[in-house]
Design a protein around this motif. Sequence first.
Motif, PDB file in Angstrom:
ATOM      1  N   UNK A   1       0.837  -1.201   0.000  1.00  0.00           N
ATOM      2  CA  UNK A   1       0.000   0.000   0.000  1.00  0.00           C
ATOM      3  C   UNK A   1       0.876   1.257   0.000  1.00  0.00           C
ATOM      4  N   UNK A   2       1.955   1.231   0.764  1.00  0.00           N
ATOM      5  CA  UNK A   2       2.874   2.368   0.818  1.00  0.00           C
ATOM      6  C   UNK A   2       3.506   2.624  -0.546  1.00  0.00           C
ATOM      7  N   UNK A   3       3.827   1.545  -1.255  1.00  0.00           N
ATOM      8  CA  UNK A   3       4.577   1.643  -2.516  1.00  0.00           C
ATOM      9  C   UNK A   3       3.694   1.557  -3.756  1.00  0.00           C
ATOM     10  N   UNK A   4       2.394   1.608  -3.601  1.00  0.00           N
ATOM     11  CA  UNK A   4       1.496   1.386  -4.736  1.00  0.00           C
ATOM     12  C   UNK A   4       1.734   2.412  -5.843  1.00  0.00           C
ATOM     13  N   UNK A   5       1.726   1.976  -7.093  1.00  0.00           N
ATOM     14  CA  UNK A   5       2.024   2.887  -8.205  1.00  0.00           C
ATOM     15  C   UNK A   5       0.997   3.999  -8.402  1.00  0.00           C
ATOM     16  N   UNK A   6      -0.252   3.784  -8.000  1.00  0.00           N
ATOM     17  CA  UNK A   6      -1.290   4.782  -8.270  1.00  0.00           C
ATOM     18  C   UNK A   6      -1.550   5.703  -7.093  1.00  0.00           C
ATOM     19  N   UNK A   7      -0.600   5.809  -6.163  1.00  0.00           N
ATOM     20  CA  UNK A   7      -0.772   6.713  -5.027  1.00  0.00           C
ATOM     21  C   UNK A   7      -0.636   8.170  -5.478  1.00  0.00           C
ATOM     22  N   UNK A   8      -1.014   9.067  -4.609  1.00  0.00           N
ATOM     23  CA  UNK A   8      -0.787  10.484  -4.864  1.00  0.00           C
ATOM     24  C   UNK A   8       0.656  10.809  -4.529  1.00  0.00           C
ATOM     25  N   UNK A   9       1.405  11.269  -5.498  1.00  0.00           N
ATOM     26  CA  UNK A   9       2.836  11.513  -5.308  1.00  0.00           C
ATOM     27  C   UNK A   9       3.065  12.921  -4.774  1.00  0.00           C
ATOM     28  N   UNK A  10       2.961  13.065  -3.463  1.00  0.00           N
ATOM     29  CA  UNK A  10       3.252  14.333  -2.818  1.00  0.00           C
ATOM     30  C   UNK A  10       4.735  14.389  -2.505  1.00  0.00           C
TER      31      UNK A  10
END
Length: 398
Positions: A376-385
């Motif tokens: 979950x921490x490294x998921x590709x579709x996260x919001x890249x802040x």
Amino acid sequence: MRETCDVAIVGGGVIGCAIAHRIRSEGRSVVLVEAASQLGLGASDAAMGGILTQTESSCLGRLSSVIKHSRDLYPAWLAELAGISGVEVPVLDGGDIQVALDDEEMTRLETEILPQWEASPFRVEQLTAVEARSLEPLLSEAVVGGFLLPDELALDPRELMGALRRTMERAGVAVRVETRALRVESGPGGARLELRGGETIHAETVVVAAGHLSGLLLPALDAVMLPIKGEAYNVRRPGFTTYPLRHHVFAEISSGGRTGYPYLVPRHDGRLAVGVTYEEGVGDPTPTAAGRDEIARWAATLMPAVADWPVERHWAGLRPASADHIPIIGYVDDHRRLVAATGHAGLGITLAPATAELVSAVLDGRADEEIARSLEICRPDRAFTPLRTASTPAPTAP
């Protein structure tokens, strides 16, 4: 020509090789594709070799649990590689000493950094100037204090890659060097990797671990990845054939309106890796005289004796960073056939065994609570802040 396998991996650095070993050990057929003439000639070859727990800023946030797990995996992972390859990789286990050369920096460490260290799952010990120099007598007399981060390790990345290369051979991974991947496509029945020269590899899954170039194959990542150039060089401590220091040493030094990040990592044969520069967005891996001079100036400020040790090798490399300096691991396509394993910035060596485990879990479709949390921490579709401290360099890799 068409080749088939269970898993094709693009990128033969420490991340790609660690994944290949893990996947092959689970019984899958693996083809590993690398554009260079040998595995590990990119960012892995340029790495400083610190296995970090707290020194790099991104270790101290939500990634800390992944860092902890990877650090815990390291001893058994190296033993496993040695058992297969016959190559022992010496590890320096004295920890990292981060020092301050003036009162302002010591105050920053105590008020801003120490609370983050104390909130991490790792130990930290405050040092007086006398205690710091008793651990490393060659430290500058200007040192006013510092901290020992005893859980950090260090190794020679070239020796680690030597063990991984031999492991690839003995484990039956099909390695294709001097082979450039041009594009990858996925569909309901699998993935197709097109190579320069017209060859193709058809696989159940393609894993892209191509460092800062991963976005060329996975366009969805192109806007959230960037190279960060760094330079370093080796010196040799005269008369030493074993570790020239007992710890790796790091400092942040400001002087004359400039800030340097000297990082010294000892090797077991008397060498000392000395770094490091930090040029975000620069994609040219050519070492420069200016970069070498900058490193030498800051290193001599931290440990004056180093200025007199003969230089043996000067290099540069490109850290593959995501926008938030956290790795990108997971499926990136609707068919769940393309897996990204990239964006480790300066933590590729540190996170290699954990990344291999995470990719294995992605392919299996099963994960315990800890693995699921890491994915979950490294998921590709996260919001890249972007990190608030993203301008602070990762000292581990040029």
